[in-house]
Enzyme design. Structure first.
Site, PDB file in Angstrom:
ATOM      1  N   HIS A   1       0.813  -1.220   0.000  1.00  0.00           N
ATOM      2  CA  HIS A   1       0.000   0.000   0.000  1.00  0.00           C
ATOM      3  C   HIS A   1       0.843   1.264   0.000  1.00  0.00           C
ATOM      4  O   HIS A   1       0.472   2.271  -0.593  1.00  0.00           O
ATOM      5  CB  HIS A   1      -0.966  -0.013   1.193  1.00  0.00           C
ATOM      6  CG  HIS A   1      -2.102  -0.956   0.969  1.00  0.00           C
ATOM      7  ND1 HIS A   1      -2.423  -1.972   1.824  1.00  0.00           N
ATOM      8  CD2 HIS A   1      -2.971  -1.050  -0.058  1.00  0.00           C
ATOM      9  CE1 HIS A   1      -3.446  -2.640   1.340  1.00  0.00           C
ATOM     10  NE2 HIS A   1      -3.801  -2.103   0.203  1.00  0.00           N
TER      11      HIS A   1
ATOM     12  N   GLU B   1     -10.765 -10.037  -5.039  1.00  0.00           N
ATOM     13  CA  GLU B   1      -9.329 -10.004  -4.717  1.00  0.00           C
ATOM     14  C   GLU B   1      -8.922 -11.149  -3.805  1.00  0.00           C
ATOM     15  O   GLU B   1      -7.825 -11.159  -3.253  1.00  0.00           O
ATOM     16  CB  GLU B   1      -8.935  -8.644  -4.129  1.00  0.00           C
ATOM     17  CG  GLU B   1      -9.927  -8.002  -3.212  1.00  0.00           C
ATOM     18  CD  GLU B   1      -9.573  -6.566  -2.842  1.00  0.00           C
ATOM     19  OE1 GLU B   1      -8.505  -6.060  -3.212  1.00  0.00           O
ATOM     20  OE2 GLU B   1     -10.384  -5.948  -2.140  1.00  0.00           O
TER      21      GLU B   1
ATOM     22  N   ASP C   1      -4.148  -7.742  -4.360  1.00  0.00           N
ATOM     23  CA  ASP C   1      -4.422  -8.708  -3.304  1.00  0.00           C
ATOM     24  C   ASP C   1      -4.610 -10.111  -3.846  1.00  0.00           C
ATOM     25  O   ASP C   1      -4.202 -11.086  -3.219  1.00  0.00           O
ATOM     26  CB  ASP C   1      -5.667  -8.282  -2.509  1.00  0.00           C
ATOM     27  CG  ASP C   1      -5.309  -7.260  -1.444  1.00  0.00           C
ATOM     28  OD1 ASP C   1      -4.316  -7.479  -0.727  1.00  0.00           O
ATOM     29  OD2 ASP C   1      -5.994  -6.231  -1.339  1.00  0.00           O
TER      30      ASP C   1
ATOM     31  N   CYS D   1      -8.659  -3.216 -11.388  1.00  0.00           N
ATOM     32  CA  CYS D   1      -8.074  -1.995 -10.825  1.00  0.00           C
ATOM     33  C   CYS D   1      -6.779  -2.245 -10.047  1.00  0.00           C
ATOM     34  O   CYS D   1      -6.308  -1.372  -9.333  1.00  0.00           O
ATOM     35  CB  CYS D   1      -9.096  -1.262  -9.952  1.00  0.00           C
ATOM     36  SG  CYS D   1      -9.587  -2.196  -8.502  1.00  0.00           S
TER      37      CYS D   1
HETATM   38  C1  PEP Z   1      -6.067  -4.595  -5.175  1.00  0.00           C
HETATM   39  O1  PEP Z   1      -5.947  -5.314  -4.186  1.00  0.00           O
HETATM   40  O2  PEP Z   1      -5.742  -4.929  -6.323  1.00  0.00           O
HETATM   41  C2  PEP Z   1      -6.601  -3.230  -5.014  1.00  0.00           C
HETATM   42  C3  PEP Z   1      -6.794  -2.457  -6.061  1.00  0.00           C
HETATM   43  O3  PEP Z   1      -6.822  -2.792  -3.740  1.00  0.00           O
HETATM   44  P1  PEP Z   1      -5.665  -2.204  -2.802  1.00  0.00           P
HETATM   45  O4  PEP Z   1      -4.422  -2.074  -3.616  1.00  0.00           O
HETATM   46  O5  PEP Z   1      -6.160  -0.911  -2.279  1.00  0.00           O
HETATM   47  O6  PEP Z   1      -5.571  -3.256  -1.737  1.00  0.00           O
HETATM   48 MG    MG Z   2      -6.956  -4.774  -2.357  1.00  0.00          MG
END
Ligand code: PEP
Ligand code: MG
Length: 585
Positions: free
Chosen positions: A191, A433, A457, A504
Site C-alpha cells: 500500500h 481479490e 491482493d 483496478c
Molecule cells: C487490489 O488489491 O488490487 C486493489 C486495487 O486494492 P488495494 O491495492 O487498495 O488493496
Molecule cells: Mg486490495
C-alpha cells in the site's frame, strides 16, 4: 560511493540530501557531559517523559472514542509505566553518576530491562518487551525531536529514507517536503508503494540496509526507474544519472501527448480507462491524463491522514467533491479498506498475528457497524449529486456481500425517513481479490451489479506471497498461470451473467499487461492516473484480434517466466522506441 539496489516502484530520477526517519533507536547520540550539565540533562529527561505522557493521554482519549475503553487500556498502561519511579530513578541516577547525556542514559536503562525481560523466557514478559520498545522509542523521540518536527523543519525537500513507512506517514509527508522515498521494506504493490505513485515522486522500496549506508544529510541519487540508490555519488555518476533522468522525462512528455486522444484500438474498440484515487483532488490528475472517470476511490485514506476520525459531514464533503469534480463521469467509491497495514493495528492492545488474513476491509466494516453506517450515510448523501457506484472490498463469502447489502438497505431507509435526497438505486459491486470470490464468481455475479478485479491482493492471496515483503518480492507476480486462470474465470462469469467487469490492480497501469488484459476480454481498466497516457498508447496501437491471440498463447504457458518474457517481447515489438524501457526486465 555506494550503490544500493531495491525495487523500483515509482518512476523518476532525482539527486538530493537524505533525511533518515525512524533511526532513533539505532543512532542514539552518546557523550560525556560536564558536571554543570547534569541538572539540565535530568530536566530534559523529565520533560521528555512528561511530553510522552501527554501524547499517550491524547491517544487514549481518541482511541476510547473510536474503538472503546477496552482497546484504549494499552495507553493507560503505558502512561502508568512512565510514572513508575523504579523505571525513572535509575535513568536520573545514570545521568548523574556516569555523566551521560539523557538519550544514552535512557537507552542504557531500556536496553537492560529489555534483556532482563527476554531472559525470563515467558510469554507474559515477551509481550512486555514490546511495551518497553514502544516506550523507549517514544521517550527517545521526545528527546531527539519528533519526526514530524524534523520534517517540518526541513528548509528544502529531502530524500526520505526509512526502514519502513506506513501509507499514512507517506501521505502525510507528501509533496513539498519530499523529493523521493527509499525504504528498506516493501514490495511492488504494497500500500505504501501505491501512495508513492499517487504522490508522483520517485521511490525505491526493499532497499536493504539503506538506513545503515546513509547518514542524515548525505547526498544521494534515487533512480525510481531502475530501483537503485547511489549514496555519496561522484561527479561522473551524478552526471550520468541526471542525463538518464532527463531522457526518461522526455519520454514521459512524448507519451503524455496521448492523454487527449481517444482510447480506441485499431479495430475501433473503445476501451474505458479510469483512474485510481485516494483523495478528491486527484480527480484533476485523472482528467489531465485523459481518464474517463474514477474506477477506484480508496476512501480509507481520509482516515489515514487526519488527526481525528472523519465524521459523516467530513466524509460527505469529500465524496460530494469527488462526484462534482467528475461532473457526470464514472465514479466507483470503495467502502473502507481498513485493517492489515492501514490504521487499526496501532490501536489494538494486541496487534493481530496475521493482519492481512485478519480483520480487514469489509470484515472490519461489518464488525464496526456504527463506523460503516456513518460512511454509507455519507456516500448515499453524496449520491444525490451525481453518478456514484458503491464497491465493497475483499469480499470472500456471499454472506459478507448479503450482510453489507442489508446494512446499506437499512441506511437507505433511515435516510428516506429523514427526507434526505439519495440515489434510490445505487449500483453495488464488489472487488474480487480473494481466490474464494474469484472461484465462485458466477454465484457472486448474481448478487452484485459489477466486479472489479483487485490483482494486488489476488496475487498475494493466491500465491501466498505478502505483497509488502521484500524478502519474497521475487515470487510476487501477476504473470502467474494460477492468477491468470482466476482472472479469466471472473471475466467469463461476469460476461455470462451480464455484469460489467473491470480491473483496478496495479497491472491495469502496467503497459506490459495491457494487451493480455484486453485479449482476456476486459474493456475497462483503472490505474494510477499518471499511467493512463502510457496504457492509452498501447490501446491505440493494437488490434483486439492480436490481443486475443496473445491471451490464448499465454493461457497455454505454465511458467511465470515464459509469460513475462512473452508479454515483454510483444510490447517491445509494438513500439520499440517508446516501450523499450517498460519492456526491459
Ligand atoms: C487490489 O488489491 O488490487 C486493489 C486495487 O486494492 P488495494 O491495492 O487498495 O488493496
Ligand atoms: Mg486490495
Amino acid at each position: 560511493m555506494d550503490a544500493l539496489r531495491g525495487i523500483a516502484v515509482s518512476p523518476g530520477i532525482v539527486v538530493g540530501k537524505a533525511l533518515l526517519l525512524g533511526a532513533a533507536e539505532t543512532h542514539v547520540p552518546r557523550r560525556t557531559i560536564s558536571p554543570k550539565e547534569i541538572d539540565r540533562e535530568q530536566q530534559r529527561f523529565r520533560d521528555a517523559v512528561a511530553g510522552a505522557i501527554t501524547d499517550l493521554s491524547v491517544l487514549r482519549r481518541r482511541t476510547e472514542g473510536q474503538l472503546g475503553a477496552e482497546t484504549a487500556k494499552i495507553f493507560s498502561f503505558h502512561e502508568g509505566m512512565l510514572q513508575d519511579r523504579t523505571l525513572l530513578d535509575p535513568i536520573l541516577a545514570t545521568i548523574a553518576s556516569q555523566r551521560l547525556n539523557a538519550e544514552a542514559a535512557v537507552s542504557e536503562q531500556f536496553d537492560m530491562l529489555t534483556q532482563q525481560f527476554r531472559a525470563m523466557k515467558s510469554d507474559v514478559f515477551e509481550q512486555k518487551v514490546d511495551d518497553l520498545l514502544d516506550l523507549h522509542r517514544r521517550v527517545l523521540g521526545k528527546l531527539m525531536g519528533e519526526e514530524e518536527d524534523r520534517i517540518a523543519r526541513l528548509t528544502e525537500p529531502a530524500v526520505i529514507i526509512a526502514h519502513e513507512l506506513t501509507p499514512s506517514q507517506a501521505a502525510a509527508i507528501g509533496h513539498g517536503k519530499a523529493l523521493a522515498f527509499v525504504t528498506e521494506s516493501g514490495g511492488q504493490t504494497g500500500h505504501v508503494s501505491i501512495v508513492f505513485r499517487a504522490i508522483g515522486l520517485p521511490a525505491v522500496v526493499g532497499c536493504k540496509d539503506a538506513t545503515v549506508h546513509v547518514q542524515d544529510g548525505d547526498e544521494v541519487i534515487v533512480d525510481g526507474d531502475s530501483g537503485v540508490m547511489i549514496v555519496r555519488p561522484d561527479a561522473a555518476a551524478r552526471e550520468e544519472f541526471l542525463k538518464r533522468g532527463a531522457a526518461a522525462q522526455q519520454l514521459r512528455t512524448v507519451i503524455s501527448a496521448n492523454a487527449s486522444l481517444e482510447p480506441v484500438t485499431l479495430d475501433g474498440t473503445r476501451i474505458q480507462l479510469l483512474g485510481n484515487i485516494e483523495f478528491p483532488e486527484e480527480v484533476q490528475a485523472v482528467l489531465r491524463n485523459g481518464g474517463d472517470g474514477v474506477g477506484l476511490y480508496r476512501t480509507e485514506f481520509l482516515f489515514l491522514t487526519g488527526e481525528e476520525t472523519p465524521d459523516e459531514e467530513t466524509q460527505y464533503q469529500s465524496y460530494k467533491r469527488t462526484v462534482e469534480l467528475l461532473a457526470g463521469r464514472t465514479c466507483i467509491l470503495r467502502t473502507l479498506d481498513l485493517g492489515a497495514d492501514k490504521w487499526t493495528q496501532g490501536m489494538l492492545q494486541e496487534p493481530e498475528r496475521n493482519p492481512f488474513l485478519g480483520l480487514r476491509s469489509i470484515r472490519f466494516s461489518l464488525k464496526n457497524q456504527p463506523m460503516f453506517k456513518t460512511q454509507l450515510r455519507a456516500i448515499l448523501r453524496a449520491s444525490a449529486h451525481g453518478p456514484l457506484r458503491i464497491m465493497f472490498p475483499l469480499v470472500s463469502t456471499l454472506m459478507e456481500l448479503r450482510q453489507a447489502r442489508l446494512i446499506l438497505r437499512d441506511v437507505m431507509e433511515e435516510l428516506d425517513e429523514e427526507g434526505v435526497a439519495i440515489d434510490q438505486r445505487p449500483k453495488v459491486g464488489i472487488m474480487i481479490e480473494v481466490p474464494s470470490a474469484a472461484l465462485m464468481a458466477r454465484t457472486f455475479a448474481a448478487e452484485a451489479d459489477f466486479f472489479s478485479i483487485g490483482t494486488n491482493d489476488l496475487v498475494q492471496y493466491t500465491l501466498a506471497v505478502d505483497r509488502g515483503n521484500e524478502r519474497v518480492a521475487n515470487l510476487y507476480t501477476a504473470a502467474s498461470p494460477a492468477v491468470l486462470q482466476l482472472v479469466k474465470n471472473v471475466i467469463r462469469s461476469g460476461r455470462h451473467v451480464g455484469i460489467e467487469t473491470s480491473l483496478c490492480g496495479e497491472i491495469a497501469g502496467d503497459p506490459v499487461f495491457t494487451m493480455l488484459l484486453l485479449g482476456m476480454g476486459l474493456r475497462t481498466l483503472s490505474m494510477v492516473p499518471a499511467q493512463i497516457p502510457v496504457v492509452k498508447r498501447v490501446v491505440r496501437s493494437v488490434d483486439i484480434g492480436l490481443c486475443e491471440r496473445l491471451a490464448r498463447k499465454v493461457g497455454s504457458f505454465d511458467s511465470e517466466r515464459q509469460i513475462q518474457t512473452m508479454l515483454r517481447d510483444e510490447l517491445r515489438k509494438l513500439d520499440p522506441a517508446n516501450f523499450g524501457g517498460w519492456a526491459a526486465a
